[in-house]
Scaffold this motif. Structure first.
Motif, PDB file in Angstrom:
ATOM      1  N   ASN A  74       3.751  11.429   6.999  1.00 19.77           N
ATOM      2  CA  ASN A  74       3.794  12.716   8.153  1.00 19.77           C
ATOM      3  C   ASN A  74       4.534  14.070   7.547  1.00 19.77           C
ATOM      4  O   ASN A  74       4.780  14.707   7.994  1.00 19.77           O
ATOM      5  CB  ASN A  74       5.991  13.114   8.932  1.00 19.77           C
ATOM      6  N   MET A  75       4.307  13.626   6.065  1.00 18.95           N
ATOM      7  CA  MET A  75       4.263  15.162   4.814  1.00 18.95           C
ATOM      8  C   MET A  75       2.424  15.725   5.088  1.00 18.95           C
ATOM      9  O   MET A  75       1.342  14.759   5.363  1.00 18.95           O
ATOM     10  CB  MET A  75       4.554  14.326   3.228  1.00 18.95           C
ATOM     11  N   GLN A  76       2.688  16.963   5.110  1.00 16.50           N
ATOM     12  CA  GLN A  76       2.068  17.621   5.321  1.00 16.50           C
ATOM     13  C   GLN A  76       0.523  18.437   4.108  1.00 16.50           C
ATOM     14  O   GLN A  76      -0.303  18.032   4.424  1.00 16.50           O
ATOM     15  CB  GLN A  76       1.991  19.689   6.031  1.00 16.50           C
ATOM     16  N   THR A  77       1.353  17.800   2.770  1.00 15.79           N
ATOM     17  CA  THR A  77       0.997  18.134   2.028  1.00 15.79           C
ATOM     18  C   THR A  77       0.798  16.428   0.761  1.00 15.79           C
ATOM     19  O   THR A  77       2.253  16.600   1.103  1.00 15.79           O
ATOM     20  CB  THR A  77       1.126  19.011   0.672  1.00 15.79           C
ATOM     21  N   PRO A  78       0.292  16.146  -0.118  1.00 15.13           N
ATOM     22  CA  PRO A  78       0.210  14.970  -0.393  1.00 15.13           C
ATOM     23  C   PRO A  78       1.401  15.199  -2.023  1.00 15.13           C
ATOM     24  O   PRO A  78       1.009  16.621  -1.676  1.00 15.13           O
ATOM     25  CB  PRO A  78      -1.233  14.227  -0.979  1.00 15.13           C
ATOM     26  N   PHE A  79       2.048  14.133  -2.051  1.00 15.13           N
ATOM     27  CA  PHE A  79       2.627  14.149  -3.246  1.00 15.13           C
ATOM     28  C   PHE A  79       1.835  14.941  -4.799  1.00 15.13           C
ATOM     29  O   PHE A  79       0.732  14.447  -4.995  1.00 15.13           O
ATOM     30  CB  PHE A  79       3.247  13.016  -4.188  1.00 15.13           C
ATOM     31  N   GLN A 113       4.870  14.951  -9.166  1.00 16.66           N
ATOM     32  CA  GLN A 113       6.391  13.851  -8.274  1.00 16.66           C
ATOM     33  C   GLN A 113       5.839  12.691  -7.876  1.00 16.66           C
ATOM     34  O   GLN A 113       6.369  11.420  -7.972  1.00 16.66           O
ATOM     35  CB  GLN A 113       5.755  14.652  -6.456  1.00 16.66           C
ATOM     36  N   VAL A 114       4.259  12.280  -8.337  1.00 14.10           N
ATOM     37  CA  VAL A 114       3.926  10.518  -8.182  1.00 14.10           C
ATOM     38  C   VAL A 114       4.910   9.799  -8.696  1.00 14.10           C
ATOM     39  O   VAL A 114       5.070   8.758  -9.138  1.00 14.10           O
ATOM     40  CB  VAL A 114       2.673  10.320  -7.682  1.00 14.10           C
ATOM     41  N   LYS A 115       4.029  10.333 -10.632  1.00 15.54           N
ATOM     42  CA  LYS A 115       4.833   9.568 -11.928  1.00 15.54           C
ATOM     43  C   LYS A 115       6.465  10.028 -11.940  1.00 15.54           C
ATOM     44  O   LYS A 115       6.810   9.075 -12.025  1.00 15.54           O
ATOM     45  CB  LYS A 115       4.311  11.234 -13.093  1.00 15.54           C
ATOM     46  N   CYS A 116       7.317  10.418 -11.178  1.00 15.90           N
ATOM     47  CA  CYS A 116       8.094  10.718 -10.878  1.00 15.90           C
ATOM     48  C   CYS A 116       9.063   9.149  -9.927  1.00 15.90           C
ATOM     49  O   CYS A 116       9.754   8.828 -10.483  1.00 15.90           O
ATOM     50  CB  CYS A 116       8.957  11.392 -10.572  1.00 15.90           C
ATOM     51  N   ARG A 141      -0.742  -1.117  -4.975  1.00 13.97           N
ATOM     52  CA  ARG A 141      -1.288  -0.550  -3.603  1.00 13.97           C
ATOM     53  C   ARG A 141      -1.116   1.302  -3.636  1.00 13.97           C
ATOM     54  O   ARG A 141       0.471   1.698  -4.370  1.00 13.97           O
ATOM     55  CB  ARG A 141      -0.895  -1.198  -2.297  1.00 13.97           C
ATOM     56  N   ARG A 142      -2.099   1.651  -3.000  1.00 15.22           N
ATOM     57  CA  ARG A 142      -2.364   2.975  -2.429  1.00 15.22           C
ATOM     58  C   ARG A 142      -2.184   3.296  -1.752  1.00 15.22           C
ATOM     59  O   ARG A 142      -3.245   2.530  -0.751  1.00 15.22           O
ATOM     60  CB  ARG A 142      -3.297   4.092  -3.966  1.00 15.22           C
ATOM     61  N   SER A 143      -2.193   4.176  -0.111  1.00 19.23           N
ATOM     62  CA  SER A 143      -1.829   4.227   0.783  1.00 19.23           C
ATOM     63  C   SER A 143      -3.007   5.002   1.240  1.00 19.23           C
ATOM     64  O   SER A 143      -3.606   6.144   0.333  1.00 19.23           O
ATOM     65  CB  SER A 143      -0.804   5.505   1.054  1.00 19.23           C
ATOM     66  N   PRO A 144      -4.046   4.818   2.310  1.00 20.53           N
ATOM     67  CA  PRO A 144      -3.515   4.195   3.335  1.00 20.53           C
ATOM     68  C   PRO A 144      -4.520   2.402   3.412  1.00 20.53           C
ATOM     69  O   PRO A 144      -4.359   2.052   4.200  1.00 20.53           O
ATOM     70  CB  PRO A 144      -4.177   4.466   4.514  1.00 20.53           C
ATOM     71  N   ALA A 145      -5.490   1.969   1.610  1.00 20.03           N
ATOM     72  CA  ALA A 145      -5.661   0.777   2.334  1.00 20.03           C
ATOM     73  C   ALA A 145      -5.333   0.275   0.652  1.00 20.03           C
ATOM     74  O   ALA A 145      -4.866   1.231  -0.458  1.00 20.03           O
ATOM     75  CB  ALA A 145      -6.929   0.746   2.443  1.00 20.03           C
ATOM     76  N   PRO A 146      -5.389  -0.922   0.670  1.00 20.17           N
ATOM     77  CA  PRO A 146      -5.227  -1.431  -0.077  1.00 20.17           C
ATOM     78  C   PRO A 146      -5.926  -1.377  -1.256  1.00 20.17           C
ATOM     79  O   PRO A 146      -6.779  -1.663  -1.217  1.00 20.17           O
ATOM     80  CB  PRO A 146      -5.168  -2.832   0.093  1.00 20.17           C
ATOM     81  N   CYS A 147      -6.050  -1.795  -2.648  1.00 23.69           N
ATOM     82  CA  CYS A 147      -6.999  -1.653  -3.897  1.00 23.69           C
ATOM     83  C   CYS A 147      -6.970  -3.584  -3.513  1.00 23.69           C
ATOM     84  O   CYS A 147      -8.499  -3.652  -3.997  1.00 23.69           O
ATOM     85  CB  CYS A 147      -6.330  -2.059  -5.230  1.00 23.69           C
TER      86      CYS A 147
END
Length: 295
Positions: A112-117, A121-124, A209-215
């Motif tokens: 639902n978020m309009q802009t990605p992290f 923020q990803v590191k956190c 795993r990264r969204s939306p598809a798995p590694c």
């Protein structure tokens, strides 16, 4: 108060009534129960109230719920969801877990978020997940169902690992466990290939795993799993896995992750390689050596 079920009675003492909680709204439903946002009328605290699913249970509480309660009662960490108490309704099959309340889970947040992290923020978020996992693994617990929907976040940005219905304790040497655990898209290659002994490595794979598809690609049903990612070298012991003989892997003499994820920084690639190659025995040996080398 037989609803507290057996040995848990000695840990929990007297169980309060669910009537002491005001249900505010329903916030989710998982494999093992329905979750409500509720208010503790005694303390005015907002909590998550998880009703234990008792479908077709004839011999008391489901084993998955017993394991979850037993484990969570022992765990206290900022990045692990807190089990505050167990409360009961009017019937023996009406059992609720009172958990610390988190405003959202990462799955719905990402959708639902309009802009990605941002990168920071990803590191956190990743750091908090790894700290929670480190705590679990140091206490000989493997989660076995780590995914974004089981990662909760408070309004202050604190990430908490939740849903311990599939979690198990482990030891050395590892004992056999069923390989059909973990949501399929997050399942480690060794589980797809029928390995029954499990260590902390299967939790580390979920972090890849990264969204939306798995590694790691895998099919939607067993017993026909996809072969492990050909970007990775064939691991030692691969030929001994029960289903390994059904596949012929393409030779891949070098690591191809940099081409699959060109947007990753060098630090991100190092982390991804570590998660794929994670070996708890090597890690333990490295830590022991580091401790011995300290003055």
């Amino acid at each position: 108060m037989l609803a507290c079920d057996g040995a848990l009675w000695f840990q929990l003492g007297r169980c309060r009534s669910v009537k002491e909680f005001e249900k505010l709204n329903r916030i989710g439903e998982g494999t093992y129960g329905i979750v409500y946002r509720a208010r503790d009328t005694l303390t005015d605290e907002t909590v998550a109230l998880k009703k234990v699913r008792m479908d077709n249970e004839k011999d008391g509480m489901p084993i998955s719920s017993l394991r979850e309660i037993t484990l969570l009662l022992q765990l206290r960490h900022p990045n692990i969801v807190e089990l505050k108490e167990v409360v009961v309704g009017n019937h023996l099959e009406s059992i609720f877990l009172v958990m610390g309340y988190c405003e959202q889970d990462l799955a719905s947040l990402l959708e639902n978020m309009q802009t990605p992290f941002s990168e920071a923020q990803v590191k956190c978020i990743i750091l908090q997940v790894l700290k929670g996992l480190q705590y679990l693994h140091e206490n000989y617990i493997i989660h076995r169902d780590l995914k974004v929907s089981n990662l909760l976040m408070t309004d202050k940005g604190c990430v908490k690992i939740a849903d311990f219905g599939l979690a198990r304790t482990y030891g050395m040497p590892p004992k056999p466990m069923t390989p059909k655990v973990v949501t399929l898209w997050y399942r480690a290659p060794e589980l797809l290939l029928g390995m029954t002994t499990q260590t902390t490595s299967i939790d580390m794979c979920h972090c890849c795993r990264r969204s939306p598809a798995p590694c790691l690609p895998c099919l939607r049903s067993l017993p026909a799993p996809h072969a492990p990612n050909p970007s990775l070298p064939t691991p030692q012991g691969f030929s001994k896995l029960p289903l390994a003989s059904q596949y012929t892997l393409r030779k891949q003499p070098y690591n191809n992750l940099k081409h699959k994820f060109p947007w990753l920084s060098e630090a991100g690639l190092r982390l991804l390689n570590f998660l794929f190659m994670y070996d708890p025995k090597k890690r333990a040996g490295t830590e022991s050596q580091a401790k011995r080398s300290k003055p």
